[in-house]
Design an enzyme around this catalytic site. Structure first.
Site, PDB file in Angstrom:
ATOM      1  N   PHE A  28      -1.798 -33.793   2.009  1.00 35.52           N
ATOM      2  CA  PHE A  28      -1.054 -33.907   0.823  1.00 35.52           C
ATOM      3  C   PHE A  28       0.436 -35.066   2.633  1.00 35.52           C
ATOM      4  CE2 PHE A  28      -0.832 -31.537  -2.525  1.00 35.52           C
ATOM      5  CZ  PHE A  28      -2.040 -31.343  -2.729  1.00 35.52           C
ATOM      6  N   LYS A  50     -10.607 -30.007  -6.090  1.00 35.43           N
ATOM      7  CA  LYS A  50     -11.544 -30.348  -5.497  1.00 35.43           C
ATOM      8  C   LYS A  50     -12.396 -31.504  -6.769  1.00 35.43           C
ATOM      9  CE  LYS A  50     -13.062 -26.433  -7.692  1.00 35.43           C
ATOM     10  NZ  LYS A  50     -11.981 -25.591  -7.569  1.00 35.43           N
ATOM     11  N   THR A 107     -10.805 -34.020  -7.124  1.00 32.02           N
ATOM     12  CA  THR A 107      -9.852 -34.794  -6.909  1.00 32.02           C
ATOM     13  C   THR A 107     -11.259 -35.319  -5.589  1.00 32.02           C
ATOM     14  OG1 THR A 107      -8.326 -34.933  -7.764  1.00 32.02           O
ATOM     15  CG2 THR A 107      -8.320 -36.325  -5.432  1.00 32.02           C
ATOM     16  N   ALA A 125     -14.448 -20.745 -14.054  1.00 28.85           N
ATOM     17  CA  ALA A 125     -15.578 -20.022 -13.409  1.00 28.85           C
ATOM     18  C   ALA A 125     -15.314 -18.882 -12.746  1.00 28.85           C
ATOM     19  CB  ALA A 125     -15.462 -20.943 -11.558  1.00 28.85           C
ATOM     20  N   ARG A 142     -17.540 -30.657 -14.715  1.00 30.83           N
ATOM     21  CA  ARG A 142     -17.290 -30.366 -15.723  1.00 30.83           C
ATOM     22  C   ARG A 142     -16.532 -31.697 -16.647  1.00 30.83           C
ATOM     23  NH1 ARG A 142     -14.886 -24.972 -13.979  1.00 30.83           N
ATOM     24  NH2 ARG A 142     -14.557 -25.943 -12.297  1.00 30.83           N
ATOM     25  N   PHE A 194     -12.928 -22.871  -8.874  1.00 35.89           N
ATOM     26  CA  PHE A 194     -12.361 -21.765  -7.759  1.00 35.89           C
ATOM     27  C   PHE A 194     -12.682 -21.914  -6.535  1.00 35.89           C
ATOM     28  CE2 PHE A 194     -11.256 -20.320 -12.560  1.00 35.89           C
ATOM     29  CZ  PHE A 194      -9.829 -20.955 -12.182  1.00 35.89           C
ATOM     30  N   TRP A 248      -6.833 -39.524  -3.243  1.00 35.71           N
ATOM     31  CA  TRP A 248      -6.052 -39.482  -3.892  1.00 35.71           C
ATOM     32  C   TRP A 248      -4.707 -40.147  -3.597  1.00 35.71           C
ATOM     33  CZ3 TRP A 248      -0.444 -38.437  -3.582  1.00 35.71           C
ATOM     34  CH2 TRP A 248       0.284 -38.125  -5.056  1.00 35.71           C
ATOM     35  N   LYS A 278      -1.458 -26.708 -16.728  1.00 39.49           N
ATOM     36  CA  LYS A 278      -2.305 -27.353 -15.850  1.00 39.49           C
ATOM     37  C   LYS A 278      -2.783 -28.170 -16.667  1.00 39.49           C
ATOM     38  CE  LYS A 278      -7.009 -26.886 -15.158  1.00 39.49           C
ATOM     39  NZ  LYS A 278      -8.105 -28.089 -15.605  1.00 39.49           N
TER      40      LYS A 278
END
Lengths: 558, 558
Positions: free
Chosen positions: A383, A72, A74, A275, A95, A303, A411, A106
């Protein structure tokens, strides 16, 4: 194709001085509080409510994610680059990352590949000190509580067994989850059970994200509910005269932070509640700041859309009178495979059958967004392992629902890779945007609000309450908090409260175990299952692979 | 005469932009990392070892203080104003205040009256985040230790009962002094006893203050001694591969902070260890930065000269090859009354008899400074309650010892009130300065070093060791740490290890209870009596009287 780590890409970028980024959104250098050359705080007087109403707010959310996340942040950054590329003046509002996960599994949260906000090291480390200020304000209140327990002249008669307020630390430190404090004799206070949460789980974080200005922040801090006296009277932070000192500690943290994207577009980063246990989005102040300074604001909520977006729309947008004009639903082929039953080892293997089955998850999220009277766009975060037939299936299935699904290649390619997505978003904003509607009214009874979310958003058949939750409801009623918003604490892995129910679960029941009160934030927090508020480190922590050379150049940070 | 609070005086001052302060010491704007308009970090490449040798270092210390303190910081700032007033180019180099005491009894530490560093609110609150960075680096190591205890693949076999490393928080929070962590079951780690110190007591703080550069910082962090394995092997932070991640957290904290005095002279503020339990002075990097940029550097070391100055001279100056050319001994008439036997209620009542008796304390400090081959100047920090005859007695008594004692009125009058003091200091520097000599060589055995300090500085007859201390000495020997410096942990209220022995105690014994190891800082820390490393809040905390208005203007902060 990416051959470099995120940090290497970020370090290769020659950054503009932050005054040049500010100039792009017409902020004068004199209004900037610089933190080095590439970060600055923005003063609150730049918020212009007229522009907040006029400009365009786009929310980025996602289908139910796999543990790695579906990108999200990215996509939000990439979309912002794309919007600027097609001639729109856009700012991304995000955020702040928590320091704990940076040293755990993470990693940071500054985007990835060619869609990053920079300087990524600073953003992922202490940044401008906001999390520290939140931690200190939280822990000052804790110290004042324990100090009061043994004060002779100033005692509020607080029953230590009823204290709900916990200490926080921005660190993944499982050994602090459950502790006994005040040991060692009379000089050290009253022994009692306590625990530390990670800083993003602090109510002070939730409050900062809900506050409209310094005065409102102070009022909310004073309203924090701490526990009860021995004669069962509620105790609030204001009873400890804590709210001014706490607000003093937050006097700079309340100001949003300006940085830049890799393509030199403005990024505002401010606040960072999780979240699953909190509202999962940046501060109201930051979102309004973005809208005051920019024609398009792209923001995200954590999320899946059942958590972040639901809270963004029912809590934040309703409270702050925001009108999101488009919702971008991030989907990945790998997450669809997952929801179709693929095991982790097979996430990267093309499997049209599983993607077809997994689509039900995305479909439910699309239906949900429309319940708010907002039109979604699906961003397929691309991807290299995605097959053409899987992608085509997804685009066609969305089209059947009247939804545009667009490949997002931010990306790998930055704004070049997201122009199509940007065009699709602009089309919705310019031709389809209507007035969004929240799903419930804050004035409704707590149980009704819970039921609406559980049935309308999660798809549950019914809601049941454990005894503790029923007692909590009585307490909420007694304290007069029925008109608070409902901020659900639920697993991010399923629409339901059961991790294992992937896809689009049906015929299930939601169980409310207990209901917490965040009186300063004006939430009640129904707890659906066991929620973790202090992560641990993995057996081999990320910190082991980090390196800093004699010139201060960092590697191994992700 | 002062009619205003410190914060009111500070807020009334129209500050210069920090770039103008930087220009006064020939630092280019491009070299500054600004934190808002009035604070900036200075890059380490500005340190010039040739200038460090050429320029003049003046240390401000004090007689044995009363609990309120005798105004070392205020005199240091005032003297700097005075030096600039008489045409010297001078910078004051200070420690950063700890946040804990700001909300407790003591308040901040940015000077007082018309001798302050500004912006005082920021300096006393989060400042540029250095304390937070230290706290996070300290607590990351703690989290890594507890994480390792229950790691299956990575386990170092650490015996939890031997862990010496504690968590820290920059808060006066007595309930955290003694805690049990890791409770709540297998997922939460191994239960063990732990405790929190206040951040200035962290070895990371001591290390930051001793480090010469980022590489040296990293090496020191890796050298932190944590405890033992079950088979009695020592465990260091480097065994947990912690030093890079810790150094990454400190990458900005290692850079000194530039602010200004009320008279617009440069002030460098960096690091803040307490002087009773740690080395009690700012960073070596900050002192060298000051000397690289300024002809005169005025700096201070905490509490009386038996603590701060002893450590400044034997530890910091010896290690960093500094050559302090003059020591200013701050004396107050009220402290002399106290050492002459006046009770607290009579501190402000003229009493020549008690002042005469109390002079013995100052005399011993004068003798001590001369043992380092440095000439002292006595600064009489003037209070309105000082009588002319008391002041005259003090001046004459010092004169008999060949020491100049000068009234210092910086609190009331800024640089105007300290010109005479400045002239006296310049006279010593220009006509009497010699090469200072430390009292001991680091290579000597630990016991010899302890004995030299106890006898030469404190005036003790002998040193005795508790059993635990003797065992600690064996451990130090076994670990090969005999050539570490000795950083005494002793009460600030007496030359001896007994609070009650005021004045110039004689015929006493110093008892070493235990000896801690700070391997990263290269100290051993003999503990003389019970030392408190986590203060508590008073019954009515200072936070209760603080106020912040809607524009962010603070009052009640001192």
């Amino acid at each position: 194709m990416k051959h470099q780590t995120d940090i290497a890409i970020a370090q290769a970028k020659k950054l503009l001085h932050i005054r040049e980024i500010a100039a792009k959104i017409n902020v004068k250098e004199d209004d900037l509080e610089m933190y080095g050359k590439y970060k600055a705080k923005l003063p609150l007087h730049l918020i212009d409510e007229t522009k907040v109403k006029e400009n365009n707010l786009v929310l980025v959310t996602a289908l139910t994610p796999t543990p790695a996340g579906e990108g999200k942040t990215t996509v939000s950054i990439g979309l912002t680059e794309g919007l600027n590329k097609i001639g729109k003046q856009a700012t991304v509002v995000l955020r702040e990352p928590s320091l704990g996960p940076v040293f755990g599994i993470k990693g940071g949260a500054a985007g990835g590949g060619y869609s990053q906000v920079v300087p990524m090291e600073d953003i992922n480390l202490h940044f401008t000190g906001d999390f520290n200020a939140i931690e200190k304000a939280n822990n000052l209140l804790s110290a004042l509580i324990d100090n009061n327990l043994q004060s002779k002249t100033n005692n509020l008669n607080i029953d230590p067994r009823t204290i709900l307020w916990k200490r926080v630390i921005d660190m993944n430190d499982r050994a602090l989850r459950d502790v006994t404090i005040g040991l060692g004799g009379t000089a050290n206070g009253i022994p009692r059970q306590d625990g530390f949460n990670i800083t993003p789980a602090s109510e002070v974080m939730a409050i900062l994200c809900m506050a409209s200005d310094l005065e409102n922040l102070k009022e909310r801090l004073g309203n924090i509910f701490i526990g009860f006296t021995f004669d069962k009277k509620p105790v609030f932070a204001r009873d400890l005269k804590a709210e001014n000192a706490m607000a003093i500690l937050l006097k700079d943290a309340i100001k949003p932070n300006l940085v830049q994207t890799l393509e030199e577009n403005p990024a505002i980063i401010h606040g960072g509640p999780f979240a699953n246990i909190a509202q999962g989005t940046n501060t109201i102040i930051a979102t309004k700041m973005g809208l005051s300074l920019s024609n398009y604001v792209v923001t995200e909520a954590g999320f899946g859309a059942d958590l972040g977006a639901e809270k963004f729309l029912n809590i934040k947008s309703q409270f702050a009178d925001l009108n999101p004009k488009c919702v971008v639903l991030v989907a990945t082929i790998r997450a669809l495979r997952h929801h179709g039953g693929a095991l982790k080892d097979a996430y990267d293997t093309a499997d049209l059958v599983k993607v077809k089955k997994g689509f039900a998850n995305l479909e439910k999220h699309i239906e949900n967004i429309r319940k708010f009277n907002i039109e979604p766009v699906v961003a397929i975060n691309f991807f290299i392992s995605d097959s053409e037939e899987e992608v085509n299936f997804l685009i066609e299935s969305c089209a059947k629902l009247g939804v545009k699904a667009v490949l997002s290649k931010g990306w790998a390619n930055g704004g070049e890779g997201t122009s199509d997505l940007a065009k699709a978003v602009v089309e919705v904003v310019e031709t389809k945007a209507t007035q969004y509607k929240p799903l419930y009214n804050w004035q409704s009874p707590i149980k009704d609000k819970i039921e609406i979310i559980a049935k309308e958003i999660y798809g549950a058949d019914k809601v049941v309450y454990d005894n503790k939750a029923l007692l909590n409801l009585k307490r909420i009623d007694r304290l007069g908090f029925n008109d608070f918003a409902v901020c659900m604490a639920k697993t991010q892995k399923s629409f339901s409260d059961n991790d294992k129910l992937i896809g689009r679960p049906k015929n299930f029941v939601i169980t409310v175990r207990e209901i917490e009160i965040a009186a300063g934030a004006q939430f009640v927090i129904p707890i659906l299952g066991k929620m973790m508020r202090m992560p641990g480190l993995p057996s081999k922590p990320a910190s082991e692979n980090m390196f800093i050379d004699k010139n201060g150049v960092i590697s191994g940070l992700s």
